[in-house]
Structure formats: structure tokens, C-alpha cells
Design an enzyme around this catalytic site. Sequence first.
Site, PDB file in Angstrom:
ATOM      1  N   GLY A   1      -4.721  13.157   0.527  1.00 22.96           N
ATOM      2  CA  GLY A   1      -4.263  12.074  -0.035  1.00 22.96           C
ATOM      3  C   GLY A   1      -5.142  10.923   0.205  1.00 22.96           C
TER       4      GLY A   1
ATOM      5  NE  ARG B   1      -8.935  14.020   5.615  1.00 24.16           N
ATOM      6  CZ  ARG B   1      -9.483  12.830   6.199  1.00 24.16           C
ATOM      7  NH1 ARG B   1     -10.797  12.832   6.524  1.00 24.16           N
ATOM      8  NH2 ARG B   1      -9.106  11.606   6.102  1.00 24.16           N
TER       9      ARG B   1
ATOM     10  CD  GLU C   1      -4.746   8.417  10.971  1.00 25.34           C
ATOM     11  OE1 GLU C   1      -4.893   8.812  10.011  1.00 25.34           O
ATOM     12  OE2 GLU C   1      -4.003   7.717  11.376  1.00 25.34           O
TER      13      GLU C   1
ATOM     14  CD  GLU D   1     -10.531   7.992  -0.300  1.00 24.29           C
ATOM     15  OE1 GLU D   1     -10.889   7.173  -1.009  1.00 24.29           O
ATOM     16  OE2 GLU D   1      -9.643   7.780   0.496  1.00 24.29           O
TER      17      GLU D   1
ATOM     18  CE  LYS E   1      -2.954   2.595   3.225  1.00 24.02           C
ATOM     19  NZ  LYS E   1      -3.915   2.509   4.213  1.00 24.02           N
TER      20      LYS E   1
ATOM     21  CB  ALA F   1      -3.479   5.773   7.986  1.00 20.36           C
TER      22      ALA F   1
HETATM   23  C1  LIG Z   1      -4.282  10.633   3.738  1.00 19.58           C
HETATM   24  C2  LIG Z   1      -5.308  11.140   4.340  1.00 19.58           C
HETATM   25  O1  LIG Z   1      -6.281  10.303   4.923  1.00 19.58           O
HETATM   26  C3  LIG Z   1      -5.913   9.083   5.246  1.00 19.58           C
HETATM   27  C4  LIG Z   1      -6.814   8.898   6.503  1.00 19.58           C
HETATM   28  C5  LIG Z   1      -7.883   8.251   6.528  1.00 19.58           C
HETATM   29  C6  LIG Z   1      -8.271   7.622   5.556  1.00 19.58           C
HETATM   30  C7  LIG Z   1      -7.455   7.495   4.346  1.00 19.58           C
HETATM   31  C8  LIG Z   1      -7.910   6.617   3.283  1.00 19.58           C
HETATM   32  O2  LIG Z   1      -8.912   6.222   3.106  1.00 19.58           O
HETATM   33  O3  LIG Z   1      -6.974   6.818   2.122  1.00 19.58           O
HETATM   34  C9  LIG Z   1      -6.095   7.930   4.413  1.00 19.58           C
HETATM   35  O4  LIG Z   1      -5.245   6.956   4.657  1.00 19.58           O
HETATM   36  C10 LIG Z   1      -5.736  12.562   3.972  1.00 19.58           C
HETATM   37  O5  LIG Z   1      -6.786  12.748   4.423  1.00 19.58           O
HETATM   38  O6  LIG Z   1      -5.085  13.180   3.208  1.00 19.58           O
END
Ligand SMILES: C=C(O[C@H]1C=CC=C(C(=O)O)[C@@H]1O)C(=O)O
Length: 459
Positions: free
Chosen positions: A429, A415, A265, A444, A216, A371
Site C-alpha cells: 500500500g 512487506r 516498521e 511505490e 490521509k 502509516a
Molecule cells: C503501507 C505500506 O507502507 C507504509 C509504511 C511505510 C511507508 C509508507 C508510505 O510511504 O506510503 C506506508 O505508509 C506497505 O508497505 O504496504
Amino acid sequence: MSTSLQTVLDETRPPAERADPLHLLERAILESLDTIEATRPGGLVSLSVALPDAAPDGDAAVNPVRGGDCRWLSPDEDQTLYGAGEAVRLTLPTPDGFEAHRTAWVVLGEEGLPPPLAFWTVPPALDPAPPELWVPRVLLRRTGGRMTLTVSLRRGDTPVAEAVRCWLAEARTLLHGRPRDVLPAIAARAPKTDLADWTDRVRRTTEAIAAGRLSKAVLARRLDIRLTGTADAQVLADRLAALHPACCTFALAHGQGHVVAASPERLAVKRGAKVHSTALAGTAQRHADPEADARAAGDLLASPKERREHAIVADAIAEALAEVCESVERPETPDIMRLRQVQHLHTPVTGHLRAGVGFLDVVSRLHPTPAVLGWPRPAALDWLRAMNEGRDGLYTGVAGWIDRDGDGEAAMVLRSAYVEDRAAVLWAGAGIMAESDPAREWTETDLKLSTLLNLFGDP
Ligand SMILES: C=C(O[C@H]1C=CC=C(C(=O)O)[C@@H]1O)C(=O)O
């Protein structure tokens, strides 16, 4: 009392504000002056006083609405921290280097008040800058209706009379500062990534995953905006907190400007030996129609791709905590965290820390989680470097606070925006897995960017 200090107190307290709750601070300073002056050079000393409650109508003498350069609003604890100035700033070779300073910290004032604290930041994995930690010169902490004012000084840096002058002036601004709450609009956008470039990077990443180079990677895009006027970071943080009550909201002085975020987070919260972390990965859009919204959540929970993307994060957090905890607990299956624009798969992970483990040590083990980086860590880091992925404005770093007792709170910088004068740099991201579709991941990131864009009137 020395005459010079009496002069400072007289000068900084306008006659009209003689009923000012700052007289409590003045009295405490006078009572502690000998101890402050006796603190060895280089020693850090903090003095705390309790202030009267803030009235909900905002007319009370104590109504901390504006001012200062740091603000931290915790979602579930009804706690807000307002900081101004810096008593000391440390660049830490390792985050736990703070422990030595912590134990030497002299704490004065009323017993039973919350301990003084420091704010800190750890840069993103792709940024070689060191972690930084600073103790605000003046800190106002509101927990429930309870207010504590803490002033701090490193002995030897500034004459005490001069420090007292700053304390009172900054405390007055924190308590009585006037709002400048009209936010500017967006004058121009300068995207640093376009859809074609994004699609190319996502494709190359999915191919690398299919070839077994990594599992990932979190790719990100940057959007620069120019504003019609200066945005007050503290006002931005207040607005974000009102719109995103489930998030950890903060505005922290950084570089020449501020980093502002509503982060869903919370990487770690430590209270005594208990530590809580949050695994968050796997994302779907929110819908105004409740049925469509529930369907999107159901699809998210049922998607093998999203569940694997999430499990990588939950496993990594649980494994990192297991290295420093006697026990770690987490539910077997994720639930849904609902935010304003998106919903995420969410797993709470809790642990009971082994004796002697410091909060910043826990943070440095957890960061960077998959993440924000990808997995496995070294392969993801190599891949992002090979793709020339950049990060700045602390995006995907960590920010938080730690108190004199070693408790604290850490949030991923997500965010978020770096705001300076009439400009803001936004990042968002998405976790890329083998099955990722570039267009969906782009949408997204659009949703994630809208957390900040909405503040400037962007629908
Ligand atoms: C990298 C980000 O979110 C991360 C945190 C939650 C869900 C995420 C996702 O589903 O891709 C990302 O890993 C961002 O908000 O820029």
C-alpha cells in the site's frame, strides 16, 4: 520416574544421538516432573534449559536451521526465536487480557535464563477478527551465541507423558531438522487490482482529502501468485532476514498457512519501562548509483508532501505514547531508513512507561497508526470501508511476542505474504495525500511488492 515416561524418553532418543544436547532437556524434565504434575489444571507451566552454543560452521550438535512453525528474527538484537506447536492459544477480547494469564504462568528450570514467551497477532483495522496469542509448545531462543530451549504445557489438556513425547520430538526437529531450502518460482500471477482501478481510487481519495473529509488514507493492492512448488515459510523468513537485515523478519502460522514478512516498521519494543516505536512514512526508490540515491533521499527530506505524510504518523505515535508514558522523546526532524528497494522517512520515538502499563496495552493504543490506515482514524476507517478496501493475510495488522516478564516486540505486518501450499497472497500500500499522483504511488507499491516477489526469482 514413572515407567511410562522412561519408555517415552527411550523411544524418542535414537541410540545414535545419545550425545544429543536434548539429554539436558530430558534431565530437566525428570527433575521438574513432580512440580509439573502438581500444577493446577488449566495452569500454564514452562521449563527452560540452556544449550551449548551453536558452532558457526553448522556442524555443532545444536544448529537450529529448520523446522517448527514460527520464526522471529529481530534486527538489532541478534536474536532469533524458533517455535513449534502450541501449548495454549488464547483469543483475547482485548490484547491486555493476557496480563491475568501472564502472572499465573509457572516458570521452571535454570535460573537466569530468558523468560518463556508467547507469540501474538492483532488483525488489521478493517478485519473484525479478535487478537490471538499462543505459547509455543517448544521454543528455541538464540541470543548471540546463547541458546535456550523452553517447553510448555497447559495442565489438563494432554497427559504429561504425551506432552514429553511431543516436546522431545519437536525440539529434535528444531535442533536438527534438515533444510528444504530450494524456493519455487512464480508459475502465474493474478493481480486483484489493476492500474485503472488504482488510479480511480487514488483520484477519489485525493478529492475527498481536498474536500476536507480526511487528511490521509492508506490504499492497498493485492497480488496473488501461484508457485511451481510449495514454499517453506521458514526458509522464506531466513532468506528475507539475509536480504533485509534492518527489518524485523518473521514467519508465523496463520490459518492453514503462514504469514511471512520483512517489516521495516517495529511498532513497539518494550524492555522494562522503556518503550521504543518507529514512525515510518514517506517513500522514495533506492538507486544503484550513490549520487542518485543520495539525491532521492534529499528530495524525500525536502518534499513538503512527504514531510506532512510522515509528521501525521510521528505525531500520532508520540501522542499515543504520551497517554501511557511519563515522558516521550523524539527528534524534531526525520532521518532516512535505507532498505533494499526503498528508503523511508524515519523518526524513532521513545518513552518511559508509567508503572503498571502492559506491553499489549501500548500496542493497542498505537495500532492502527496512520502509516497503515490514514488520519484522522475514524474518518480514514470510514473512507476505506466506503471504498470497499479489503485486507487479509494479516496485512497491516500487528504481530509480535511478549515474554513472561511483560517485555516484547511488535512489528507491523508489511512487506508480507500469506503463503499456503503453492499459493501466496501479497499486499502493498501507499499513504495517499492531497497531492498524490496515482502512477507514482503505483510504482511505490510495485517496489514494496518486490520485497517478497524477489524471493521467487522475480528480478
Ligand atoms: C503501507 C505500506 O507502507 C507504509 C509504511 C511505510 C511507508 C509508507 C508510505 O510511504 O506510503 C506506508 O505508509 C506497505 O508497505 O504496504
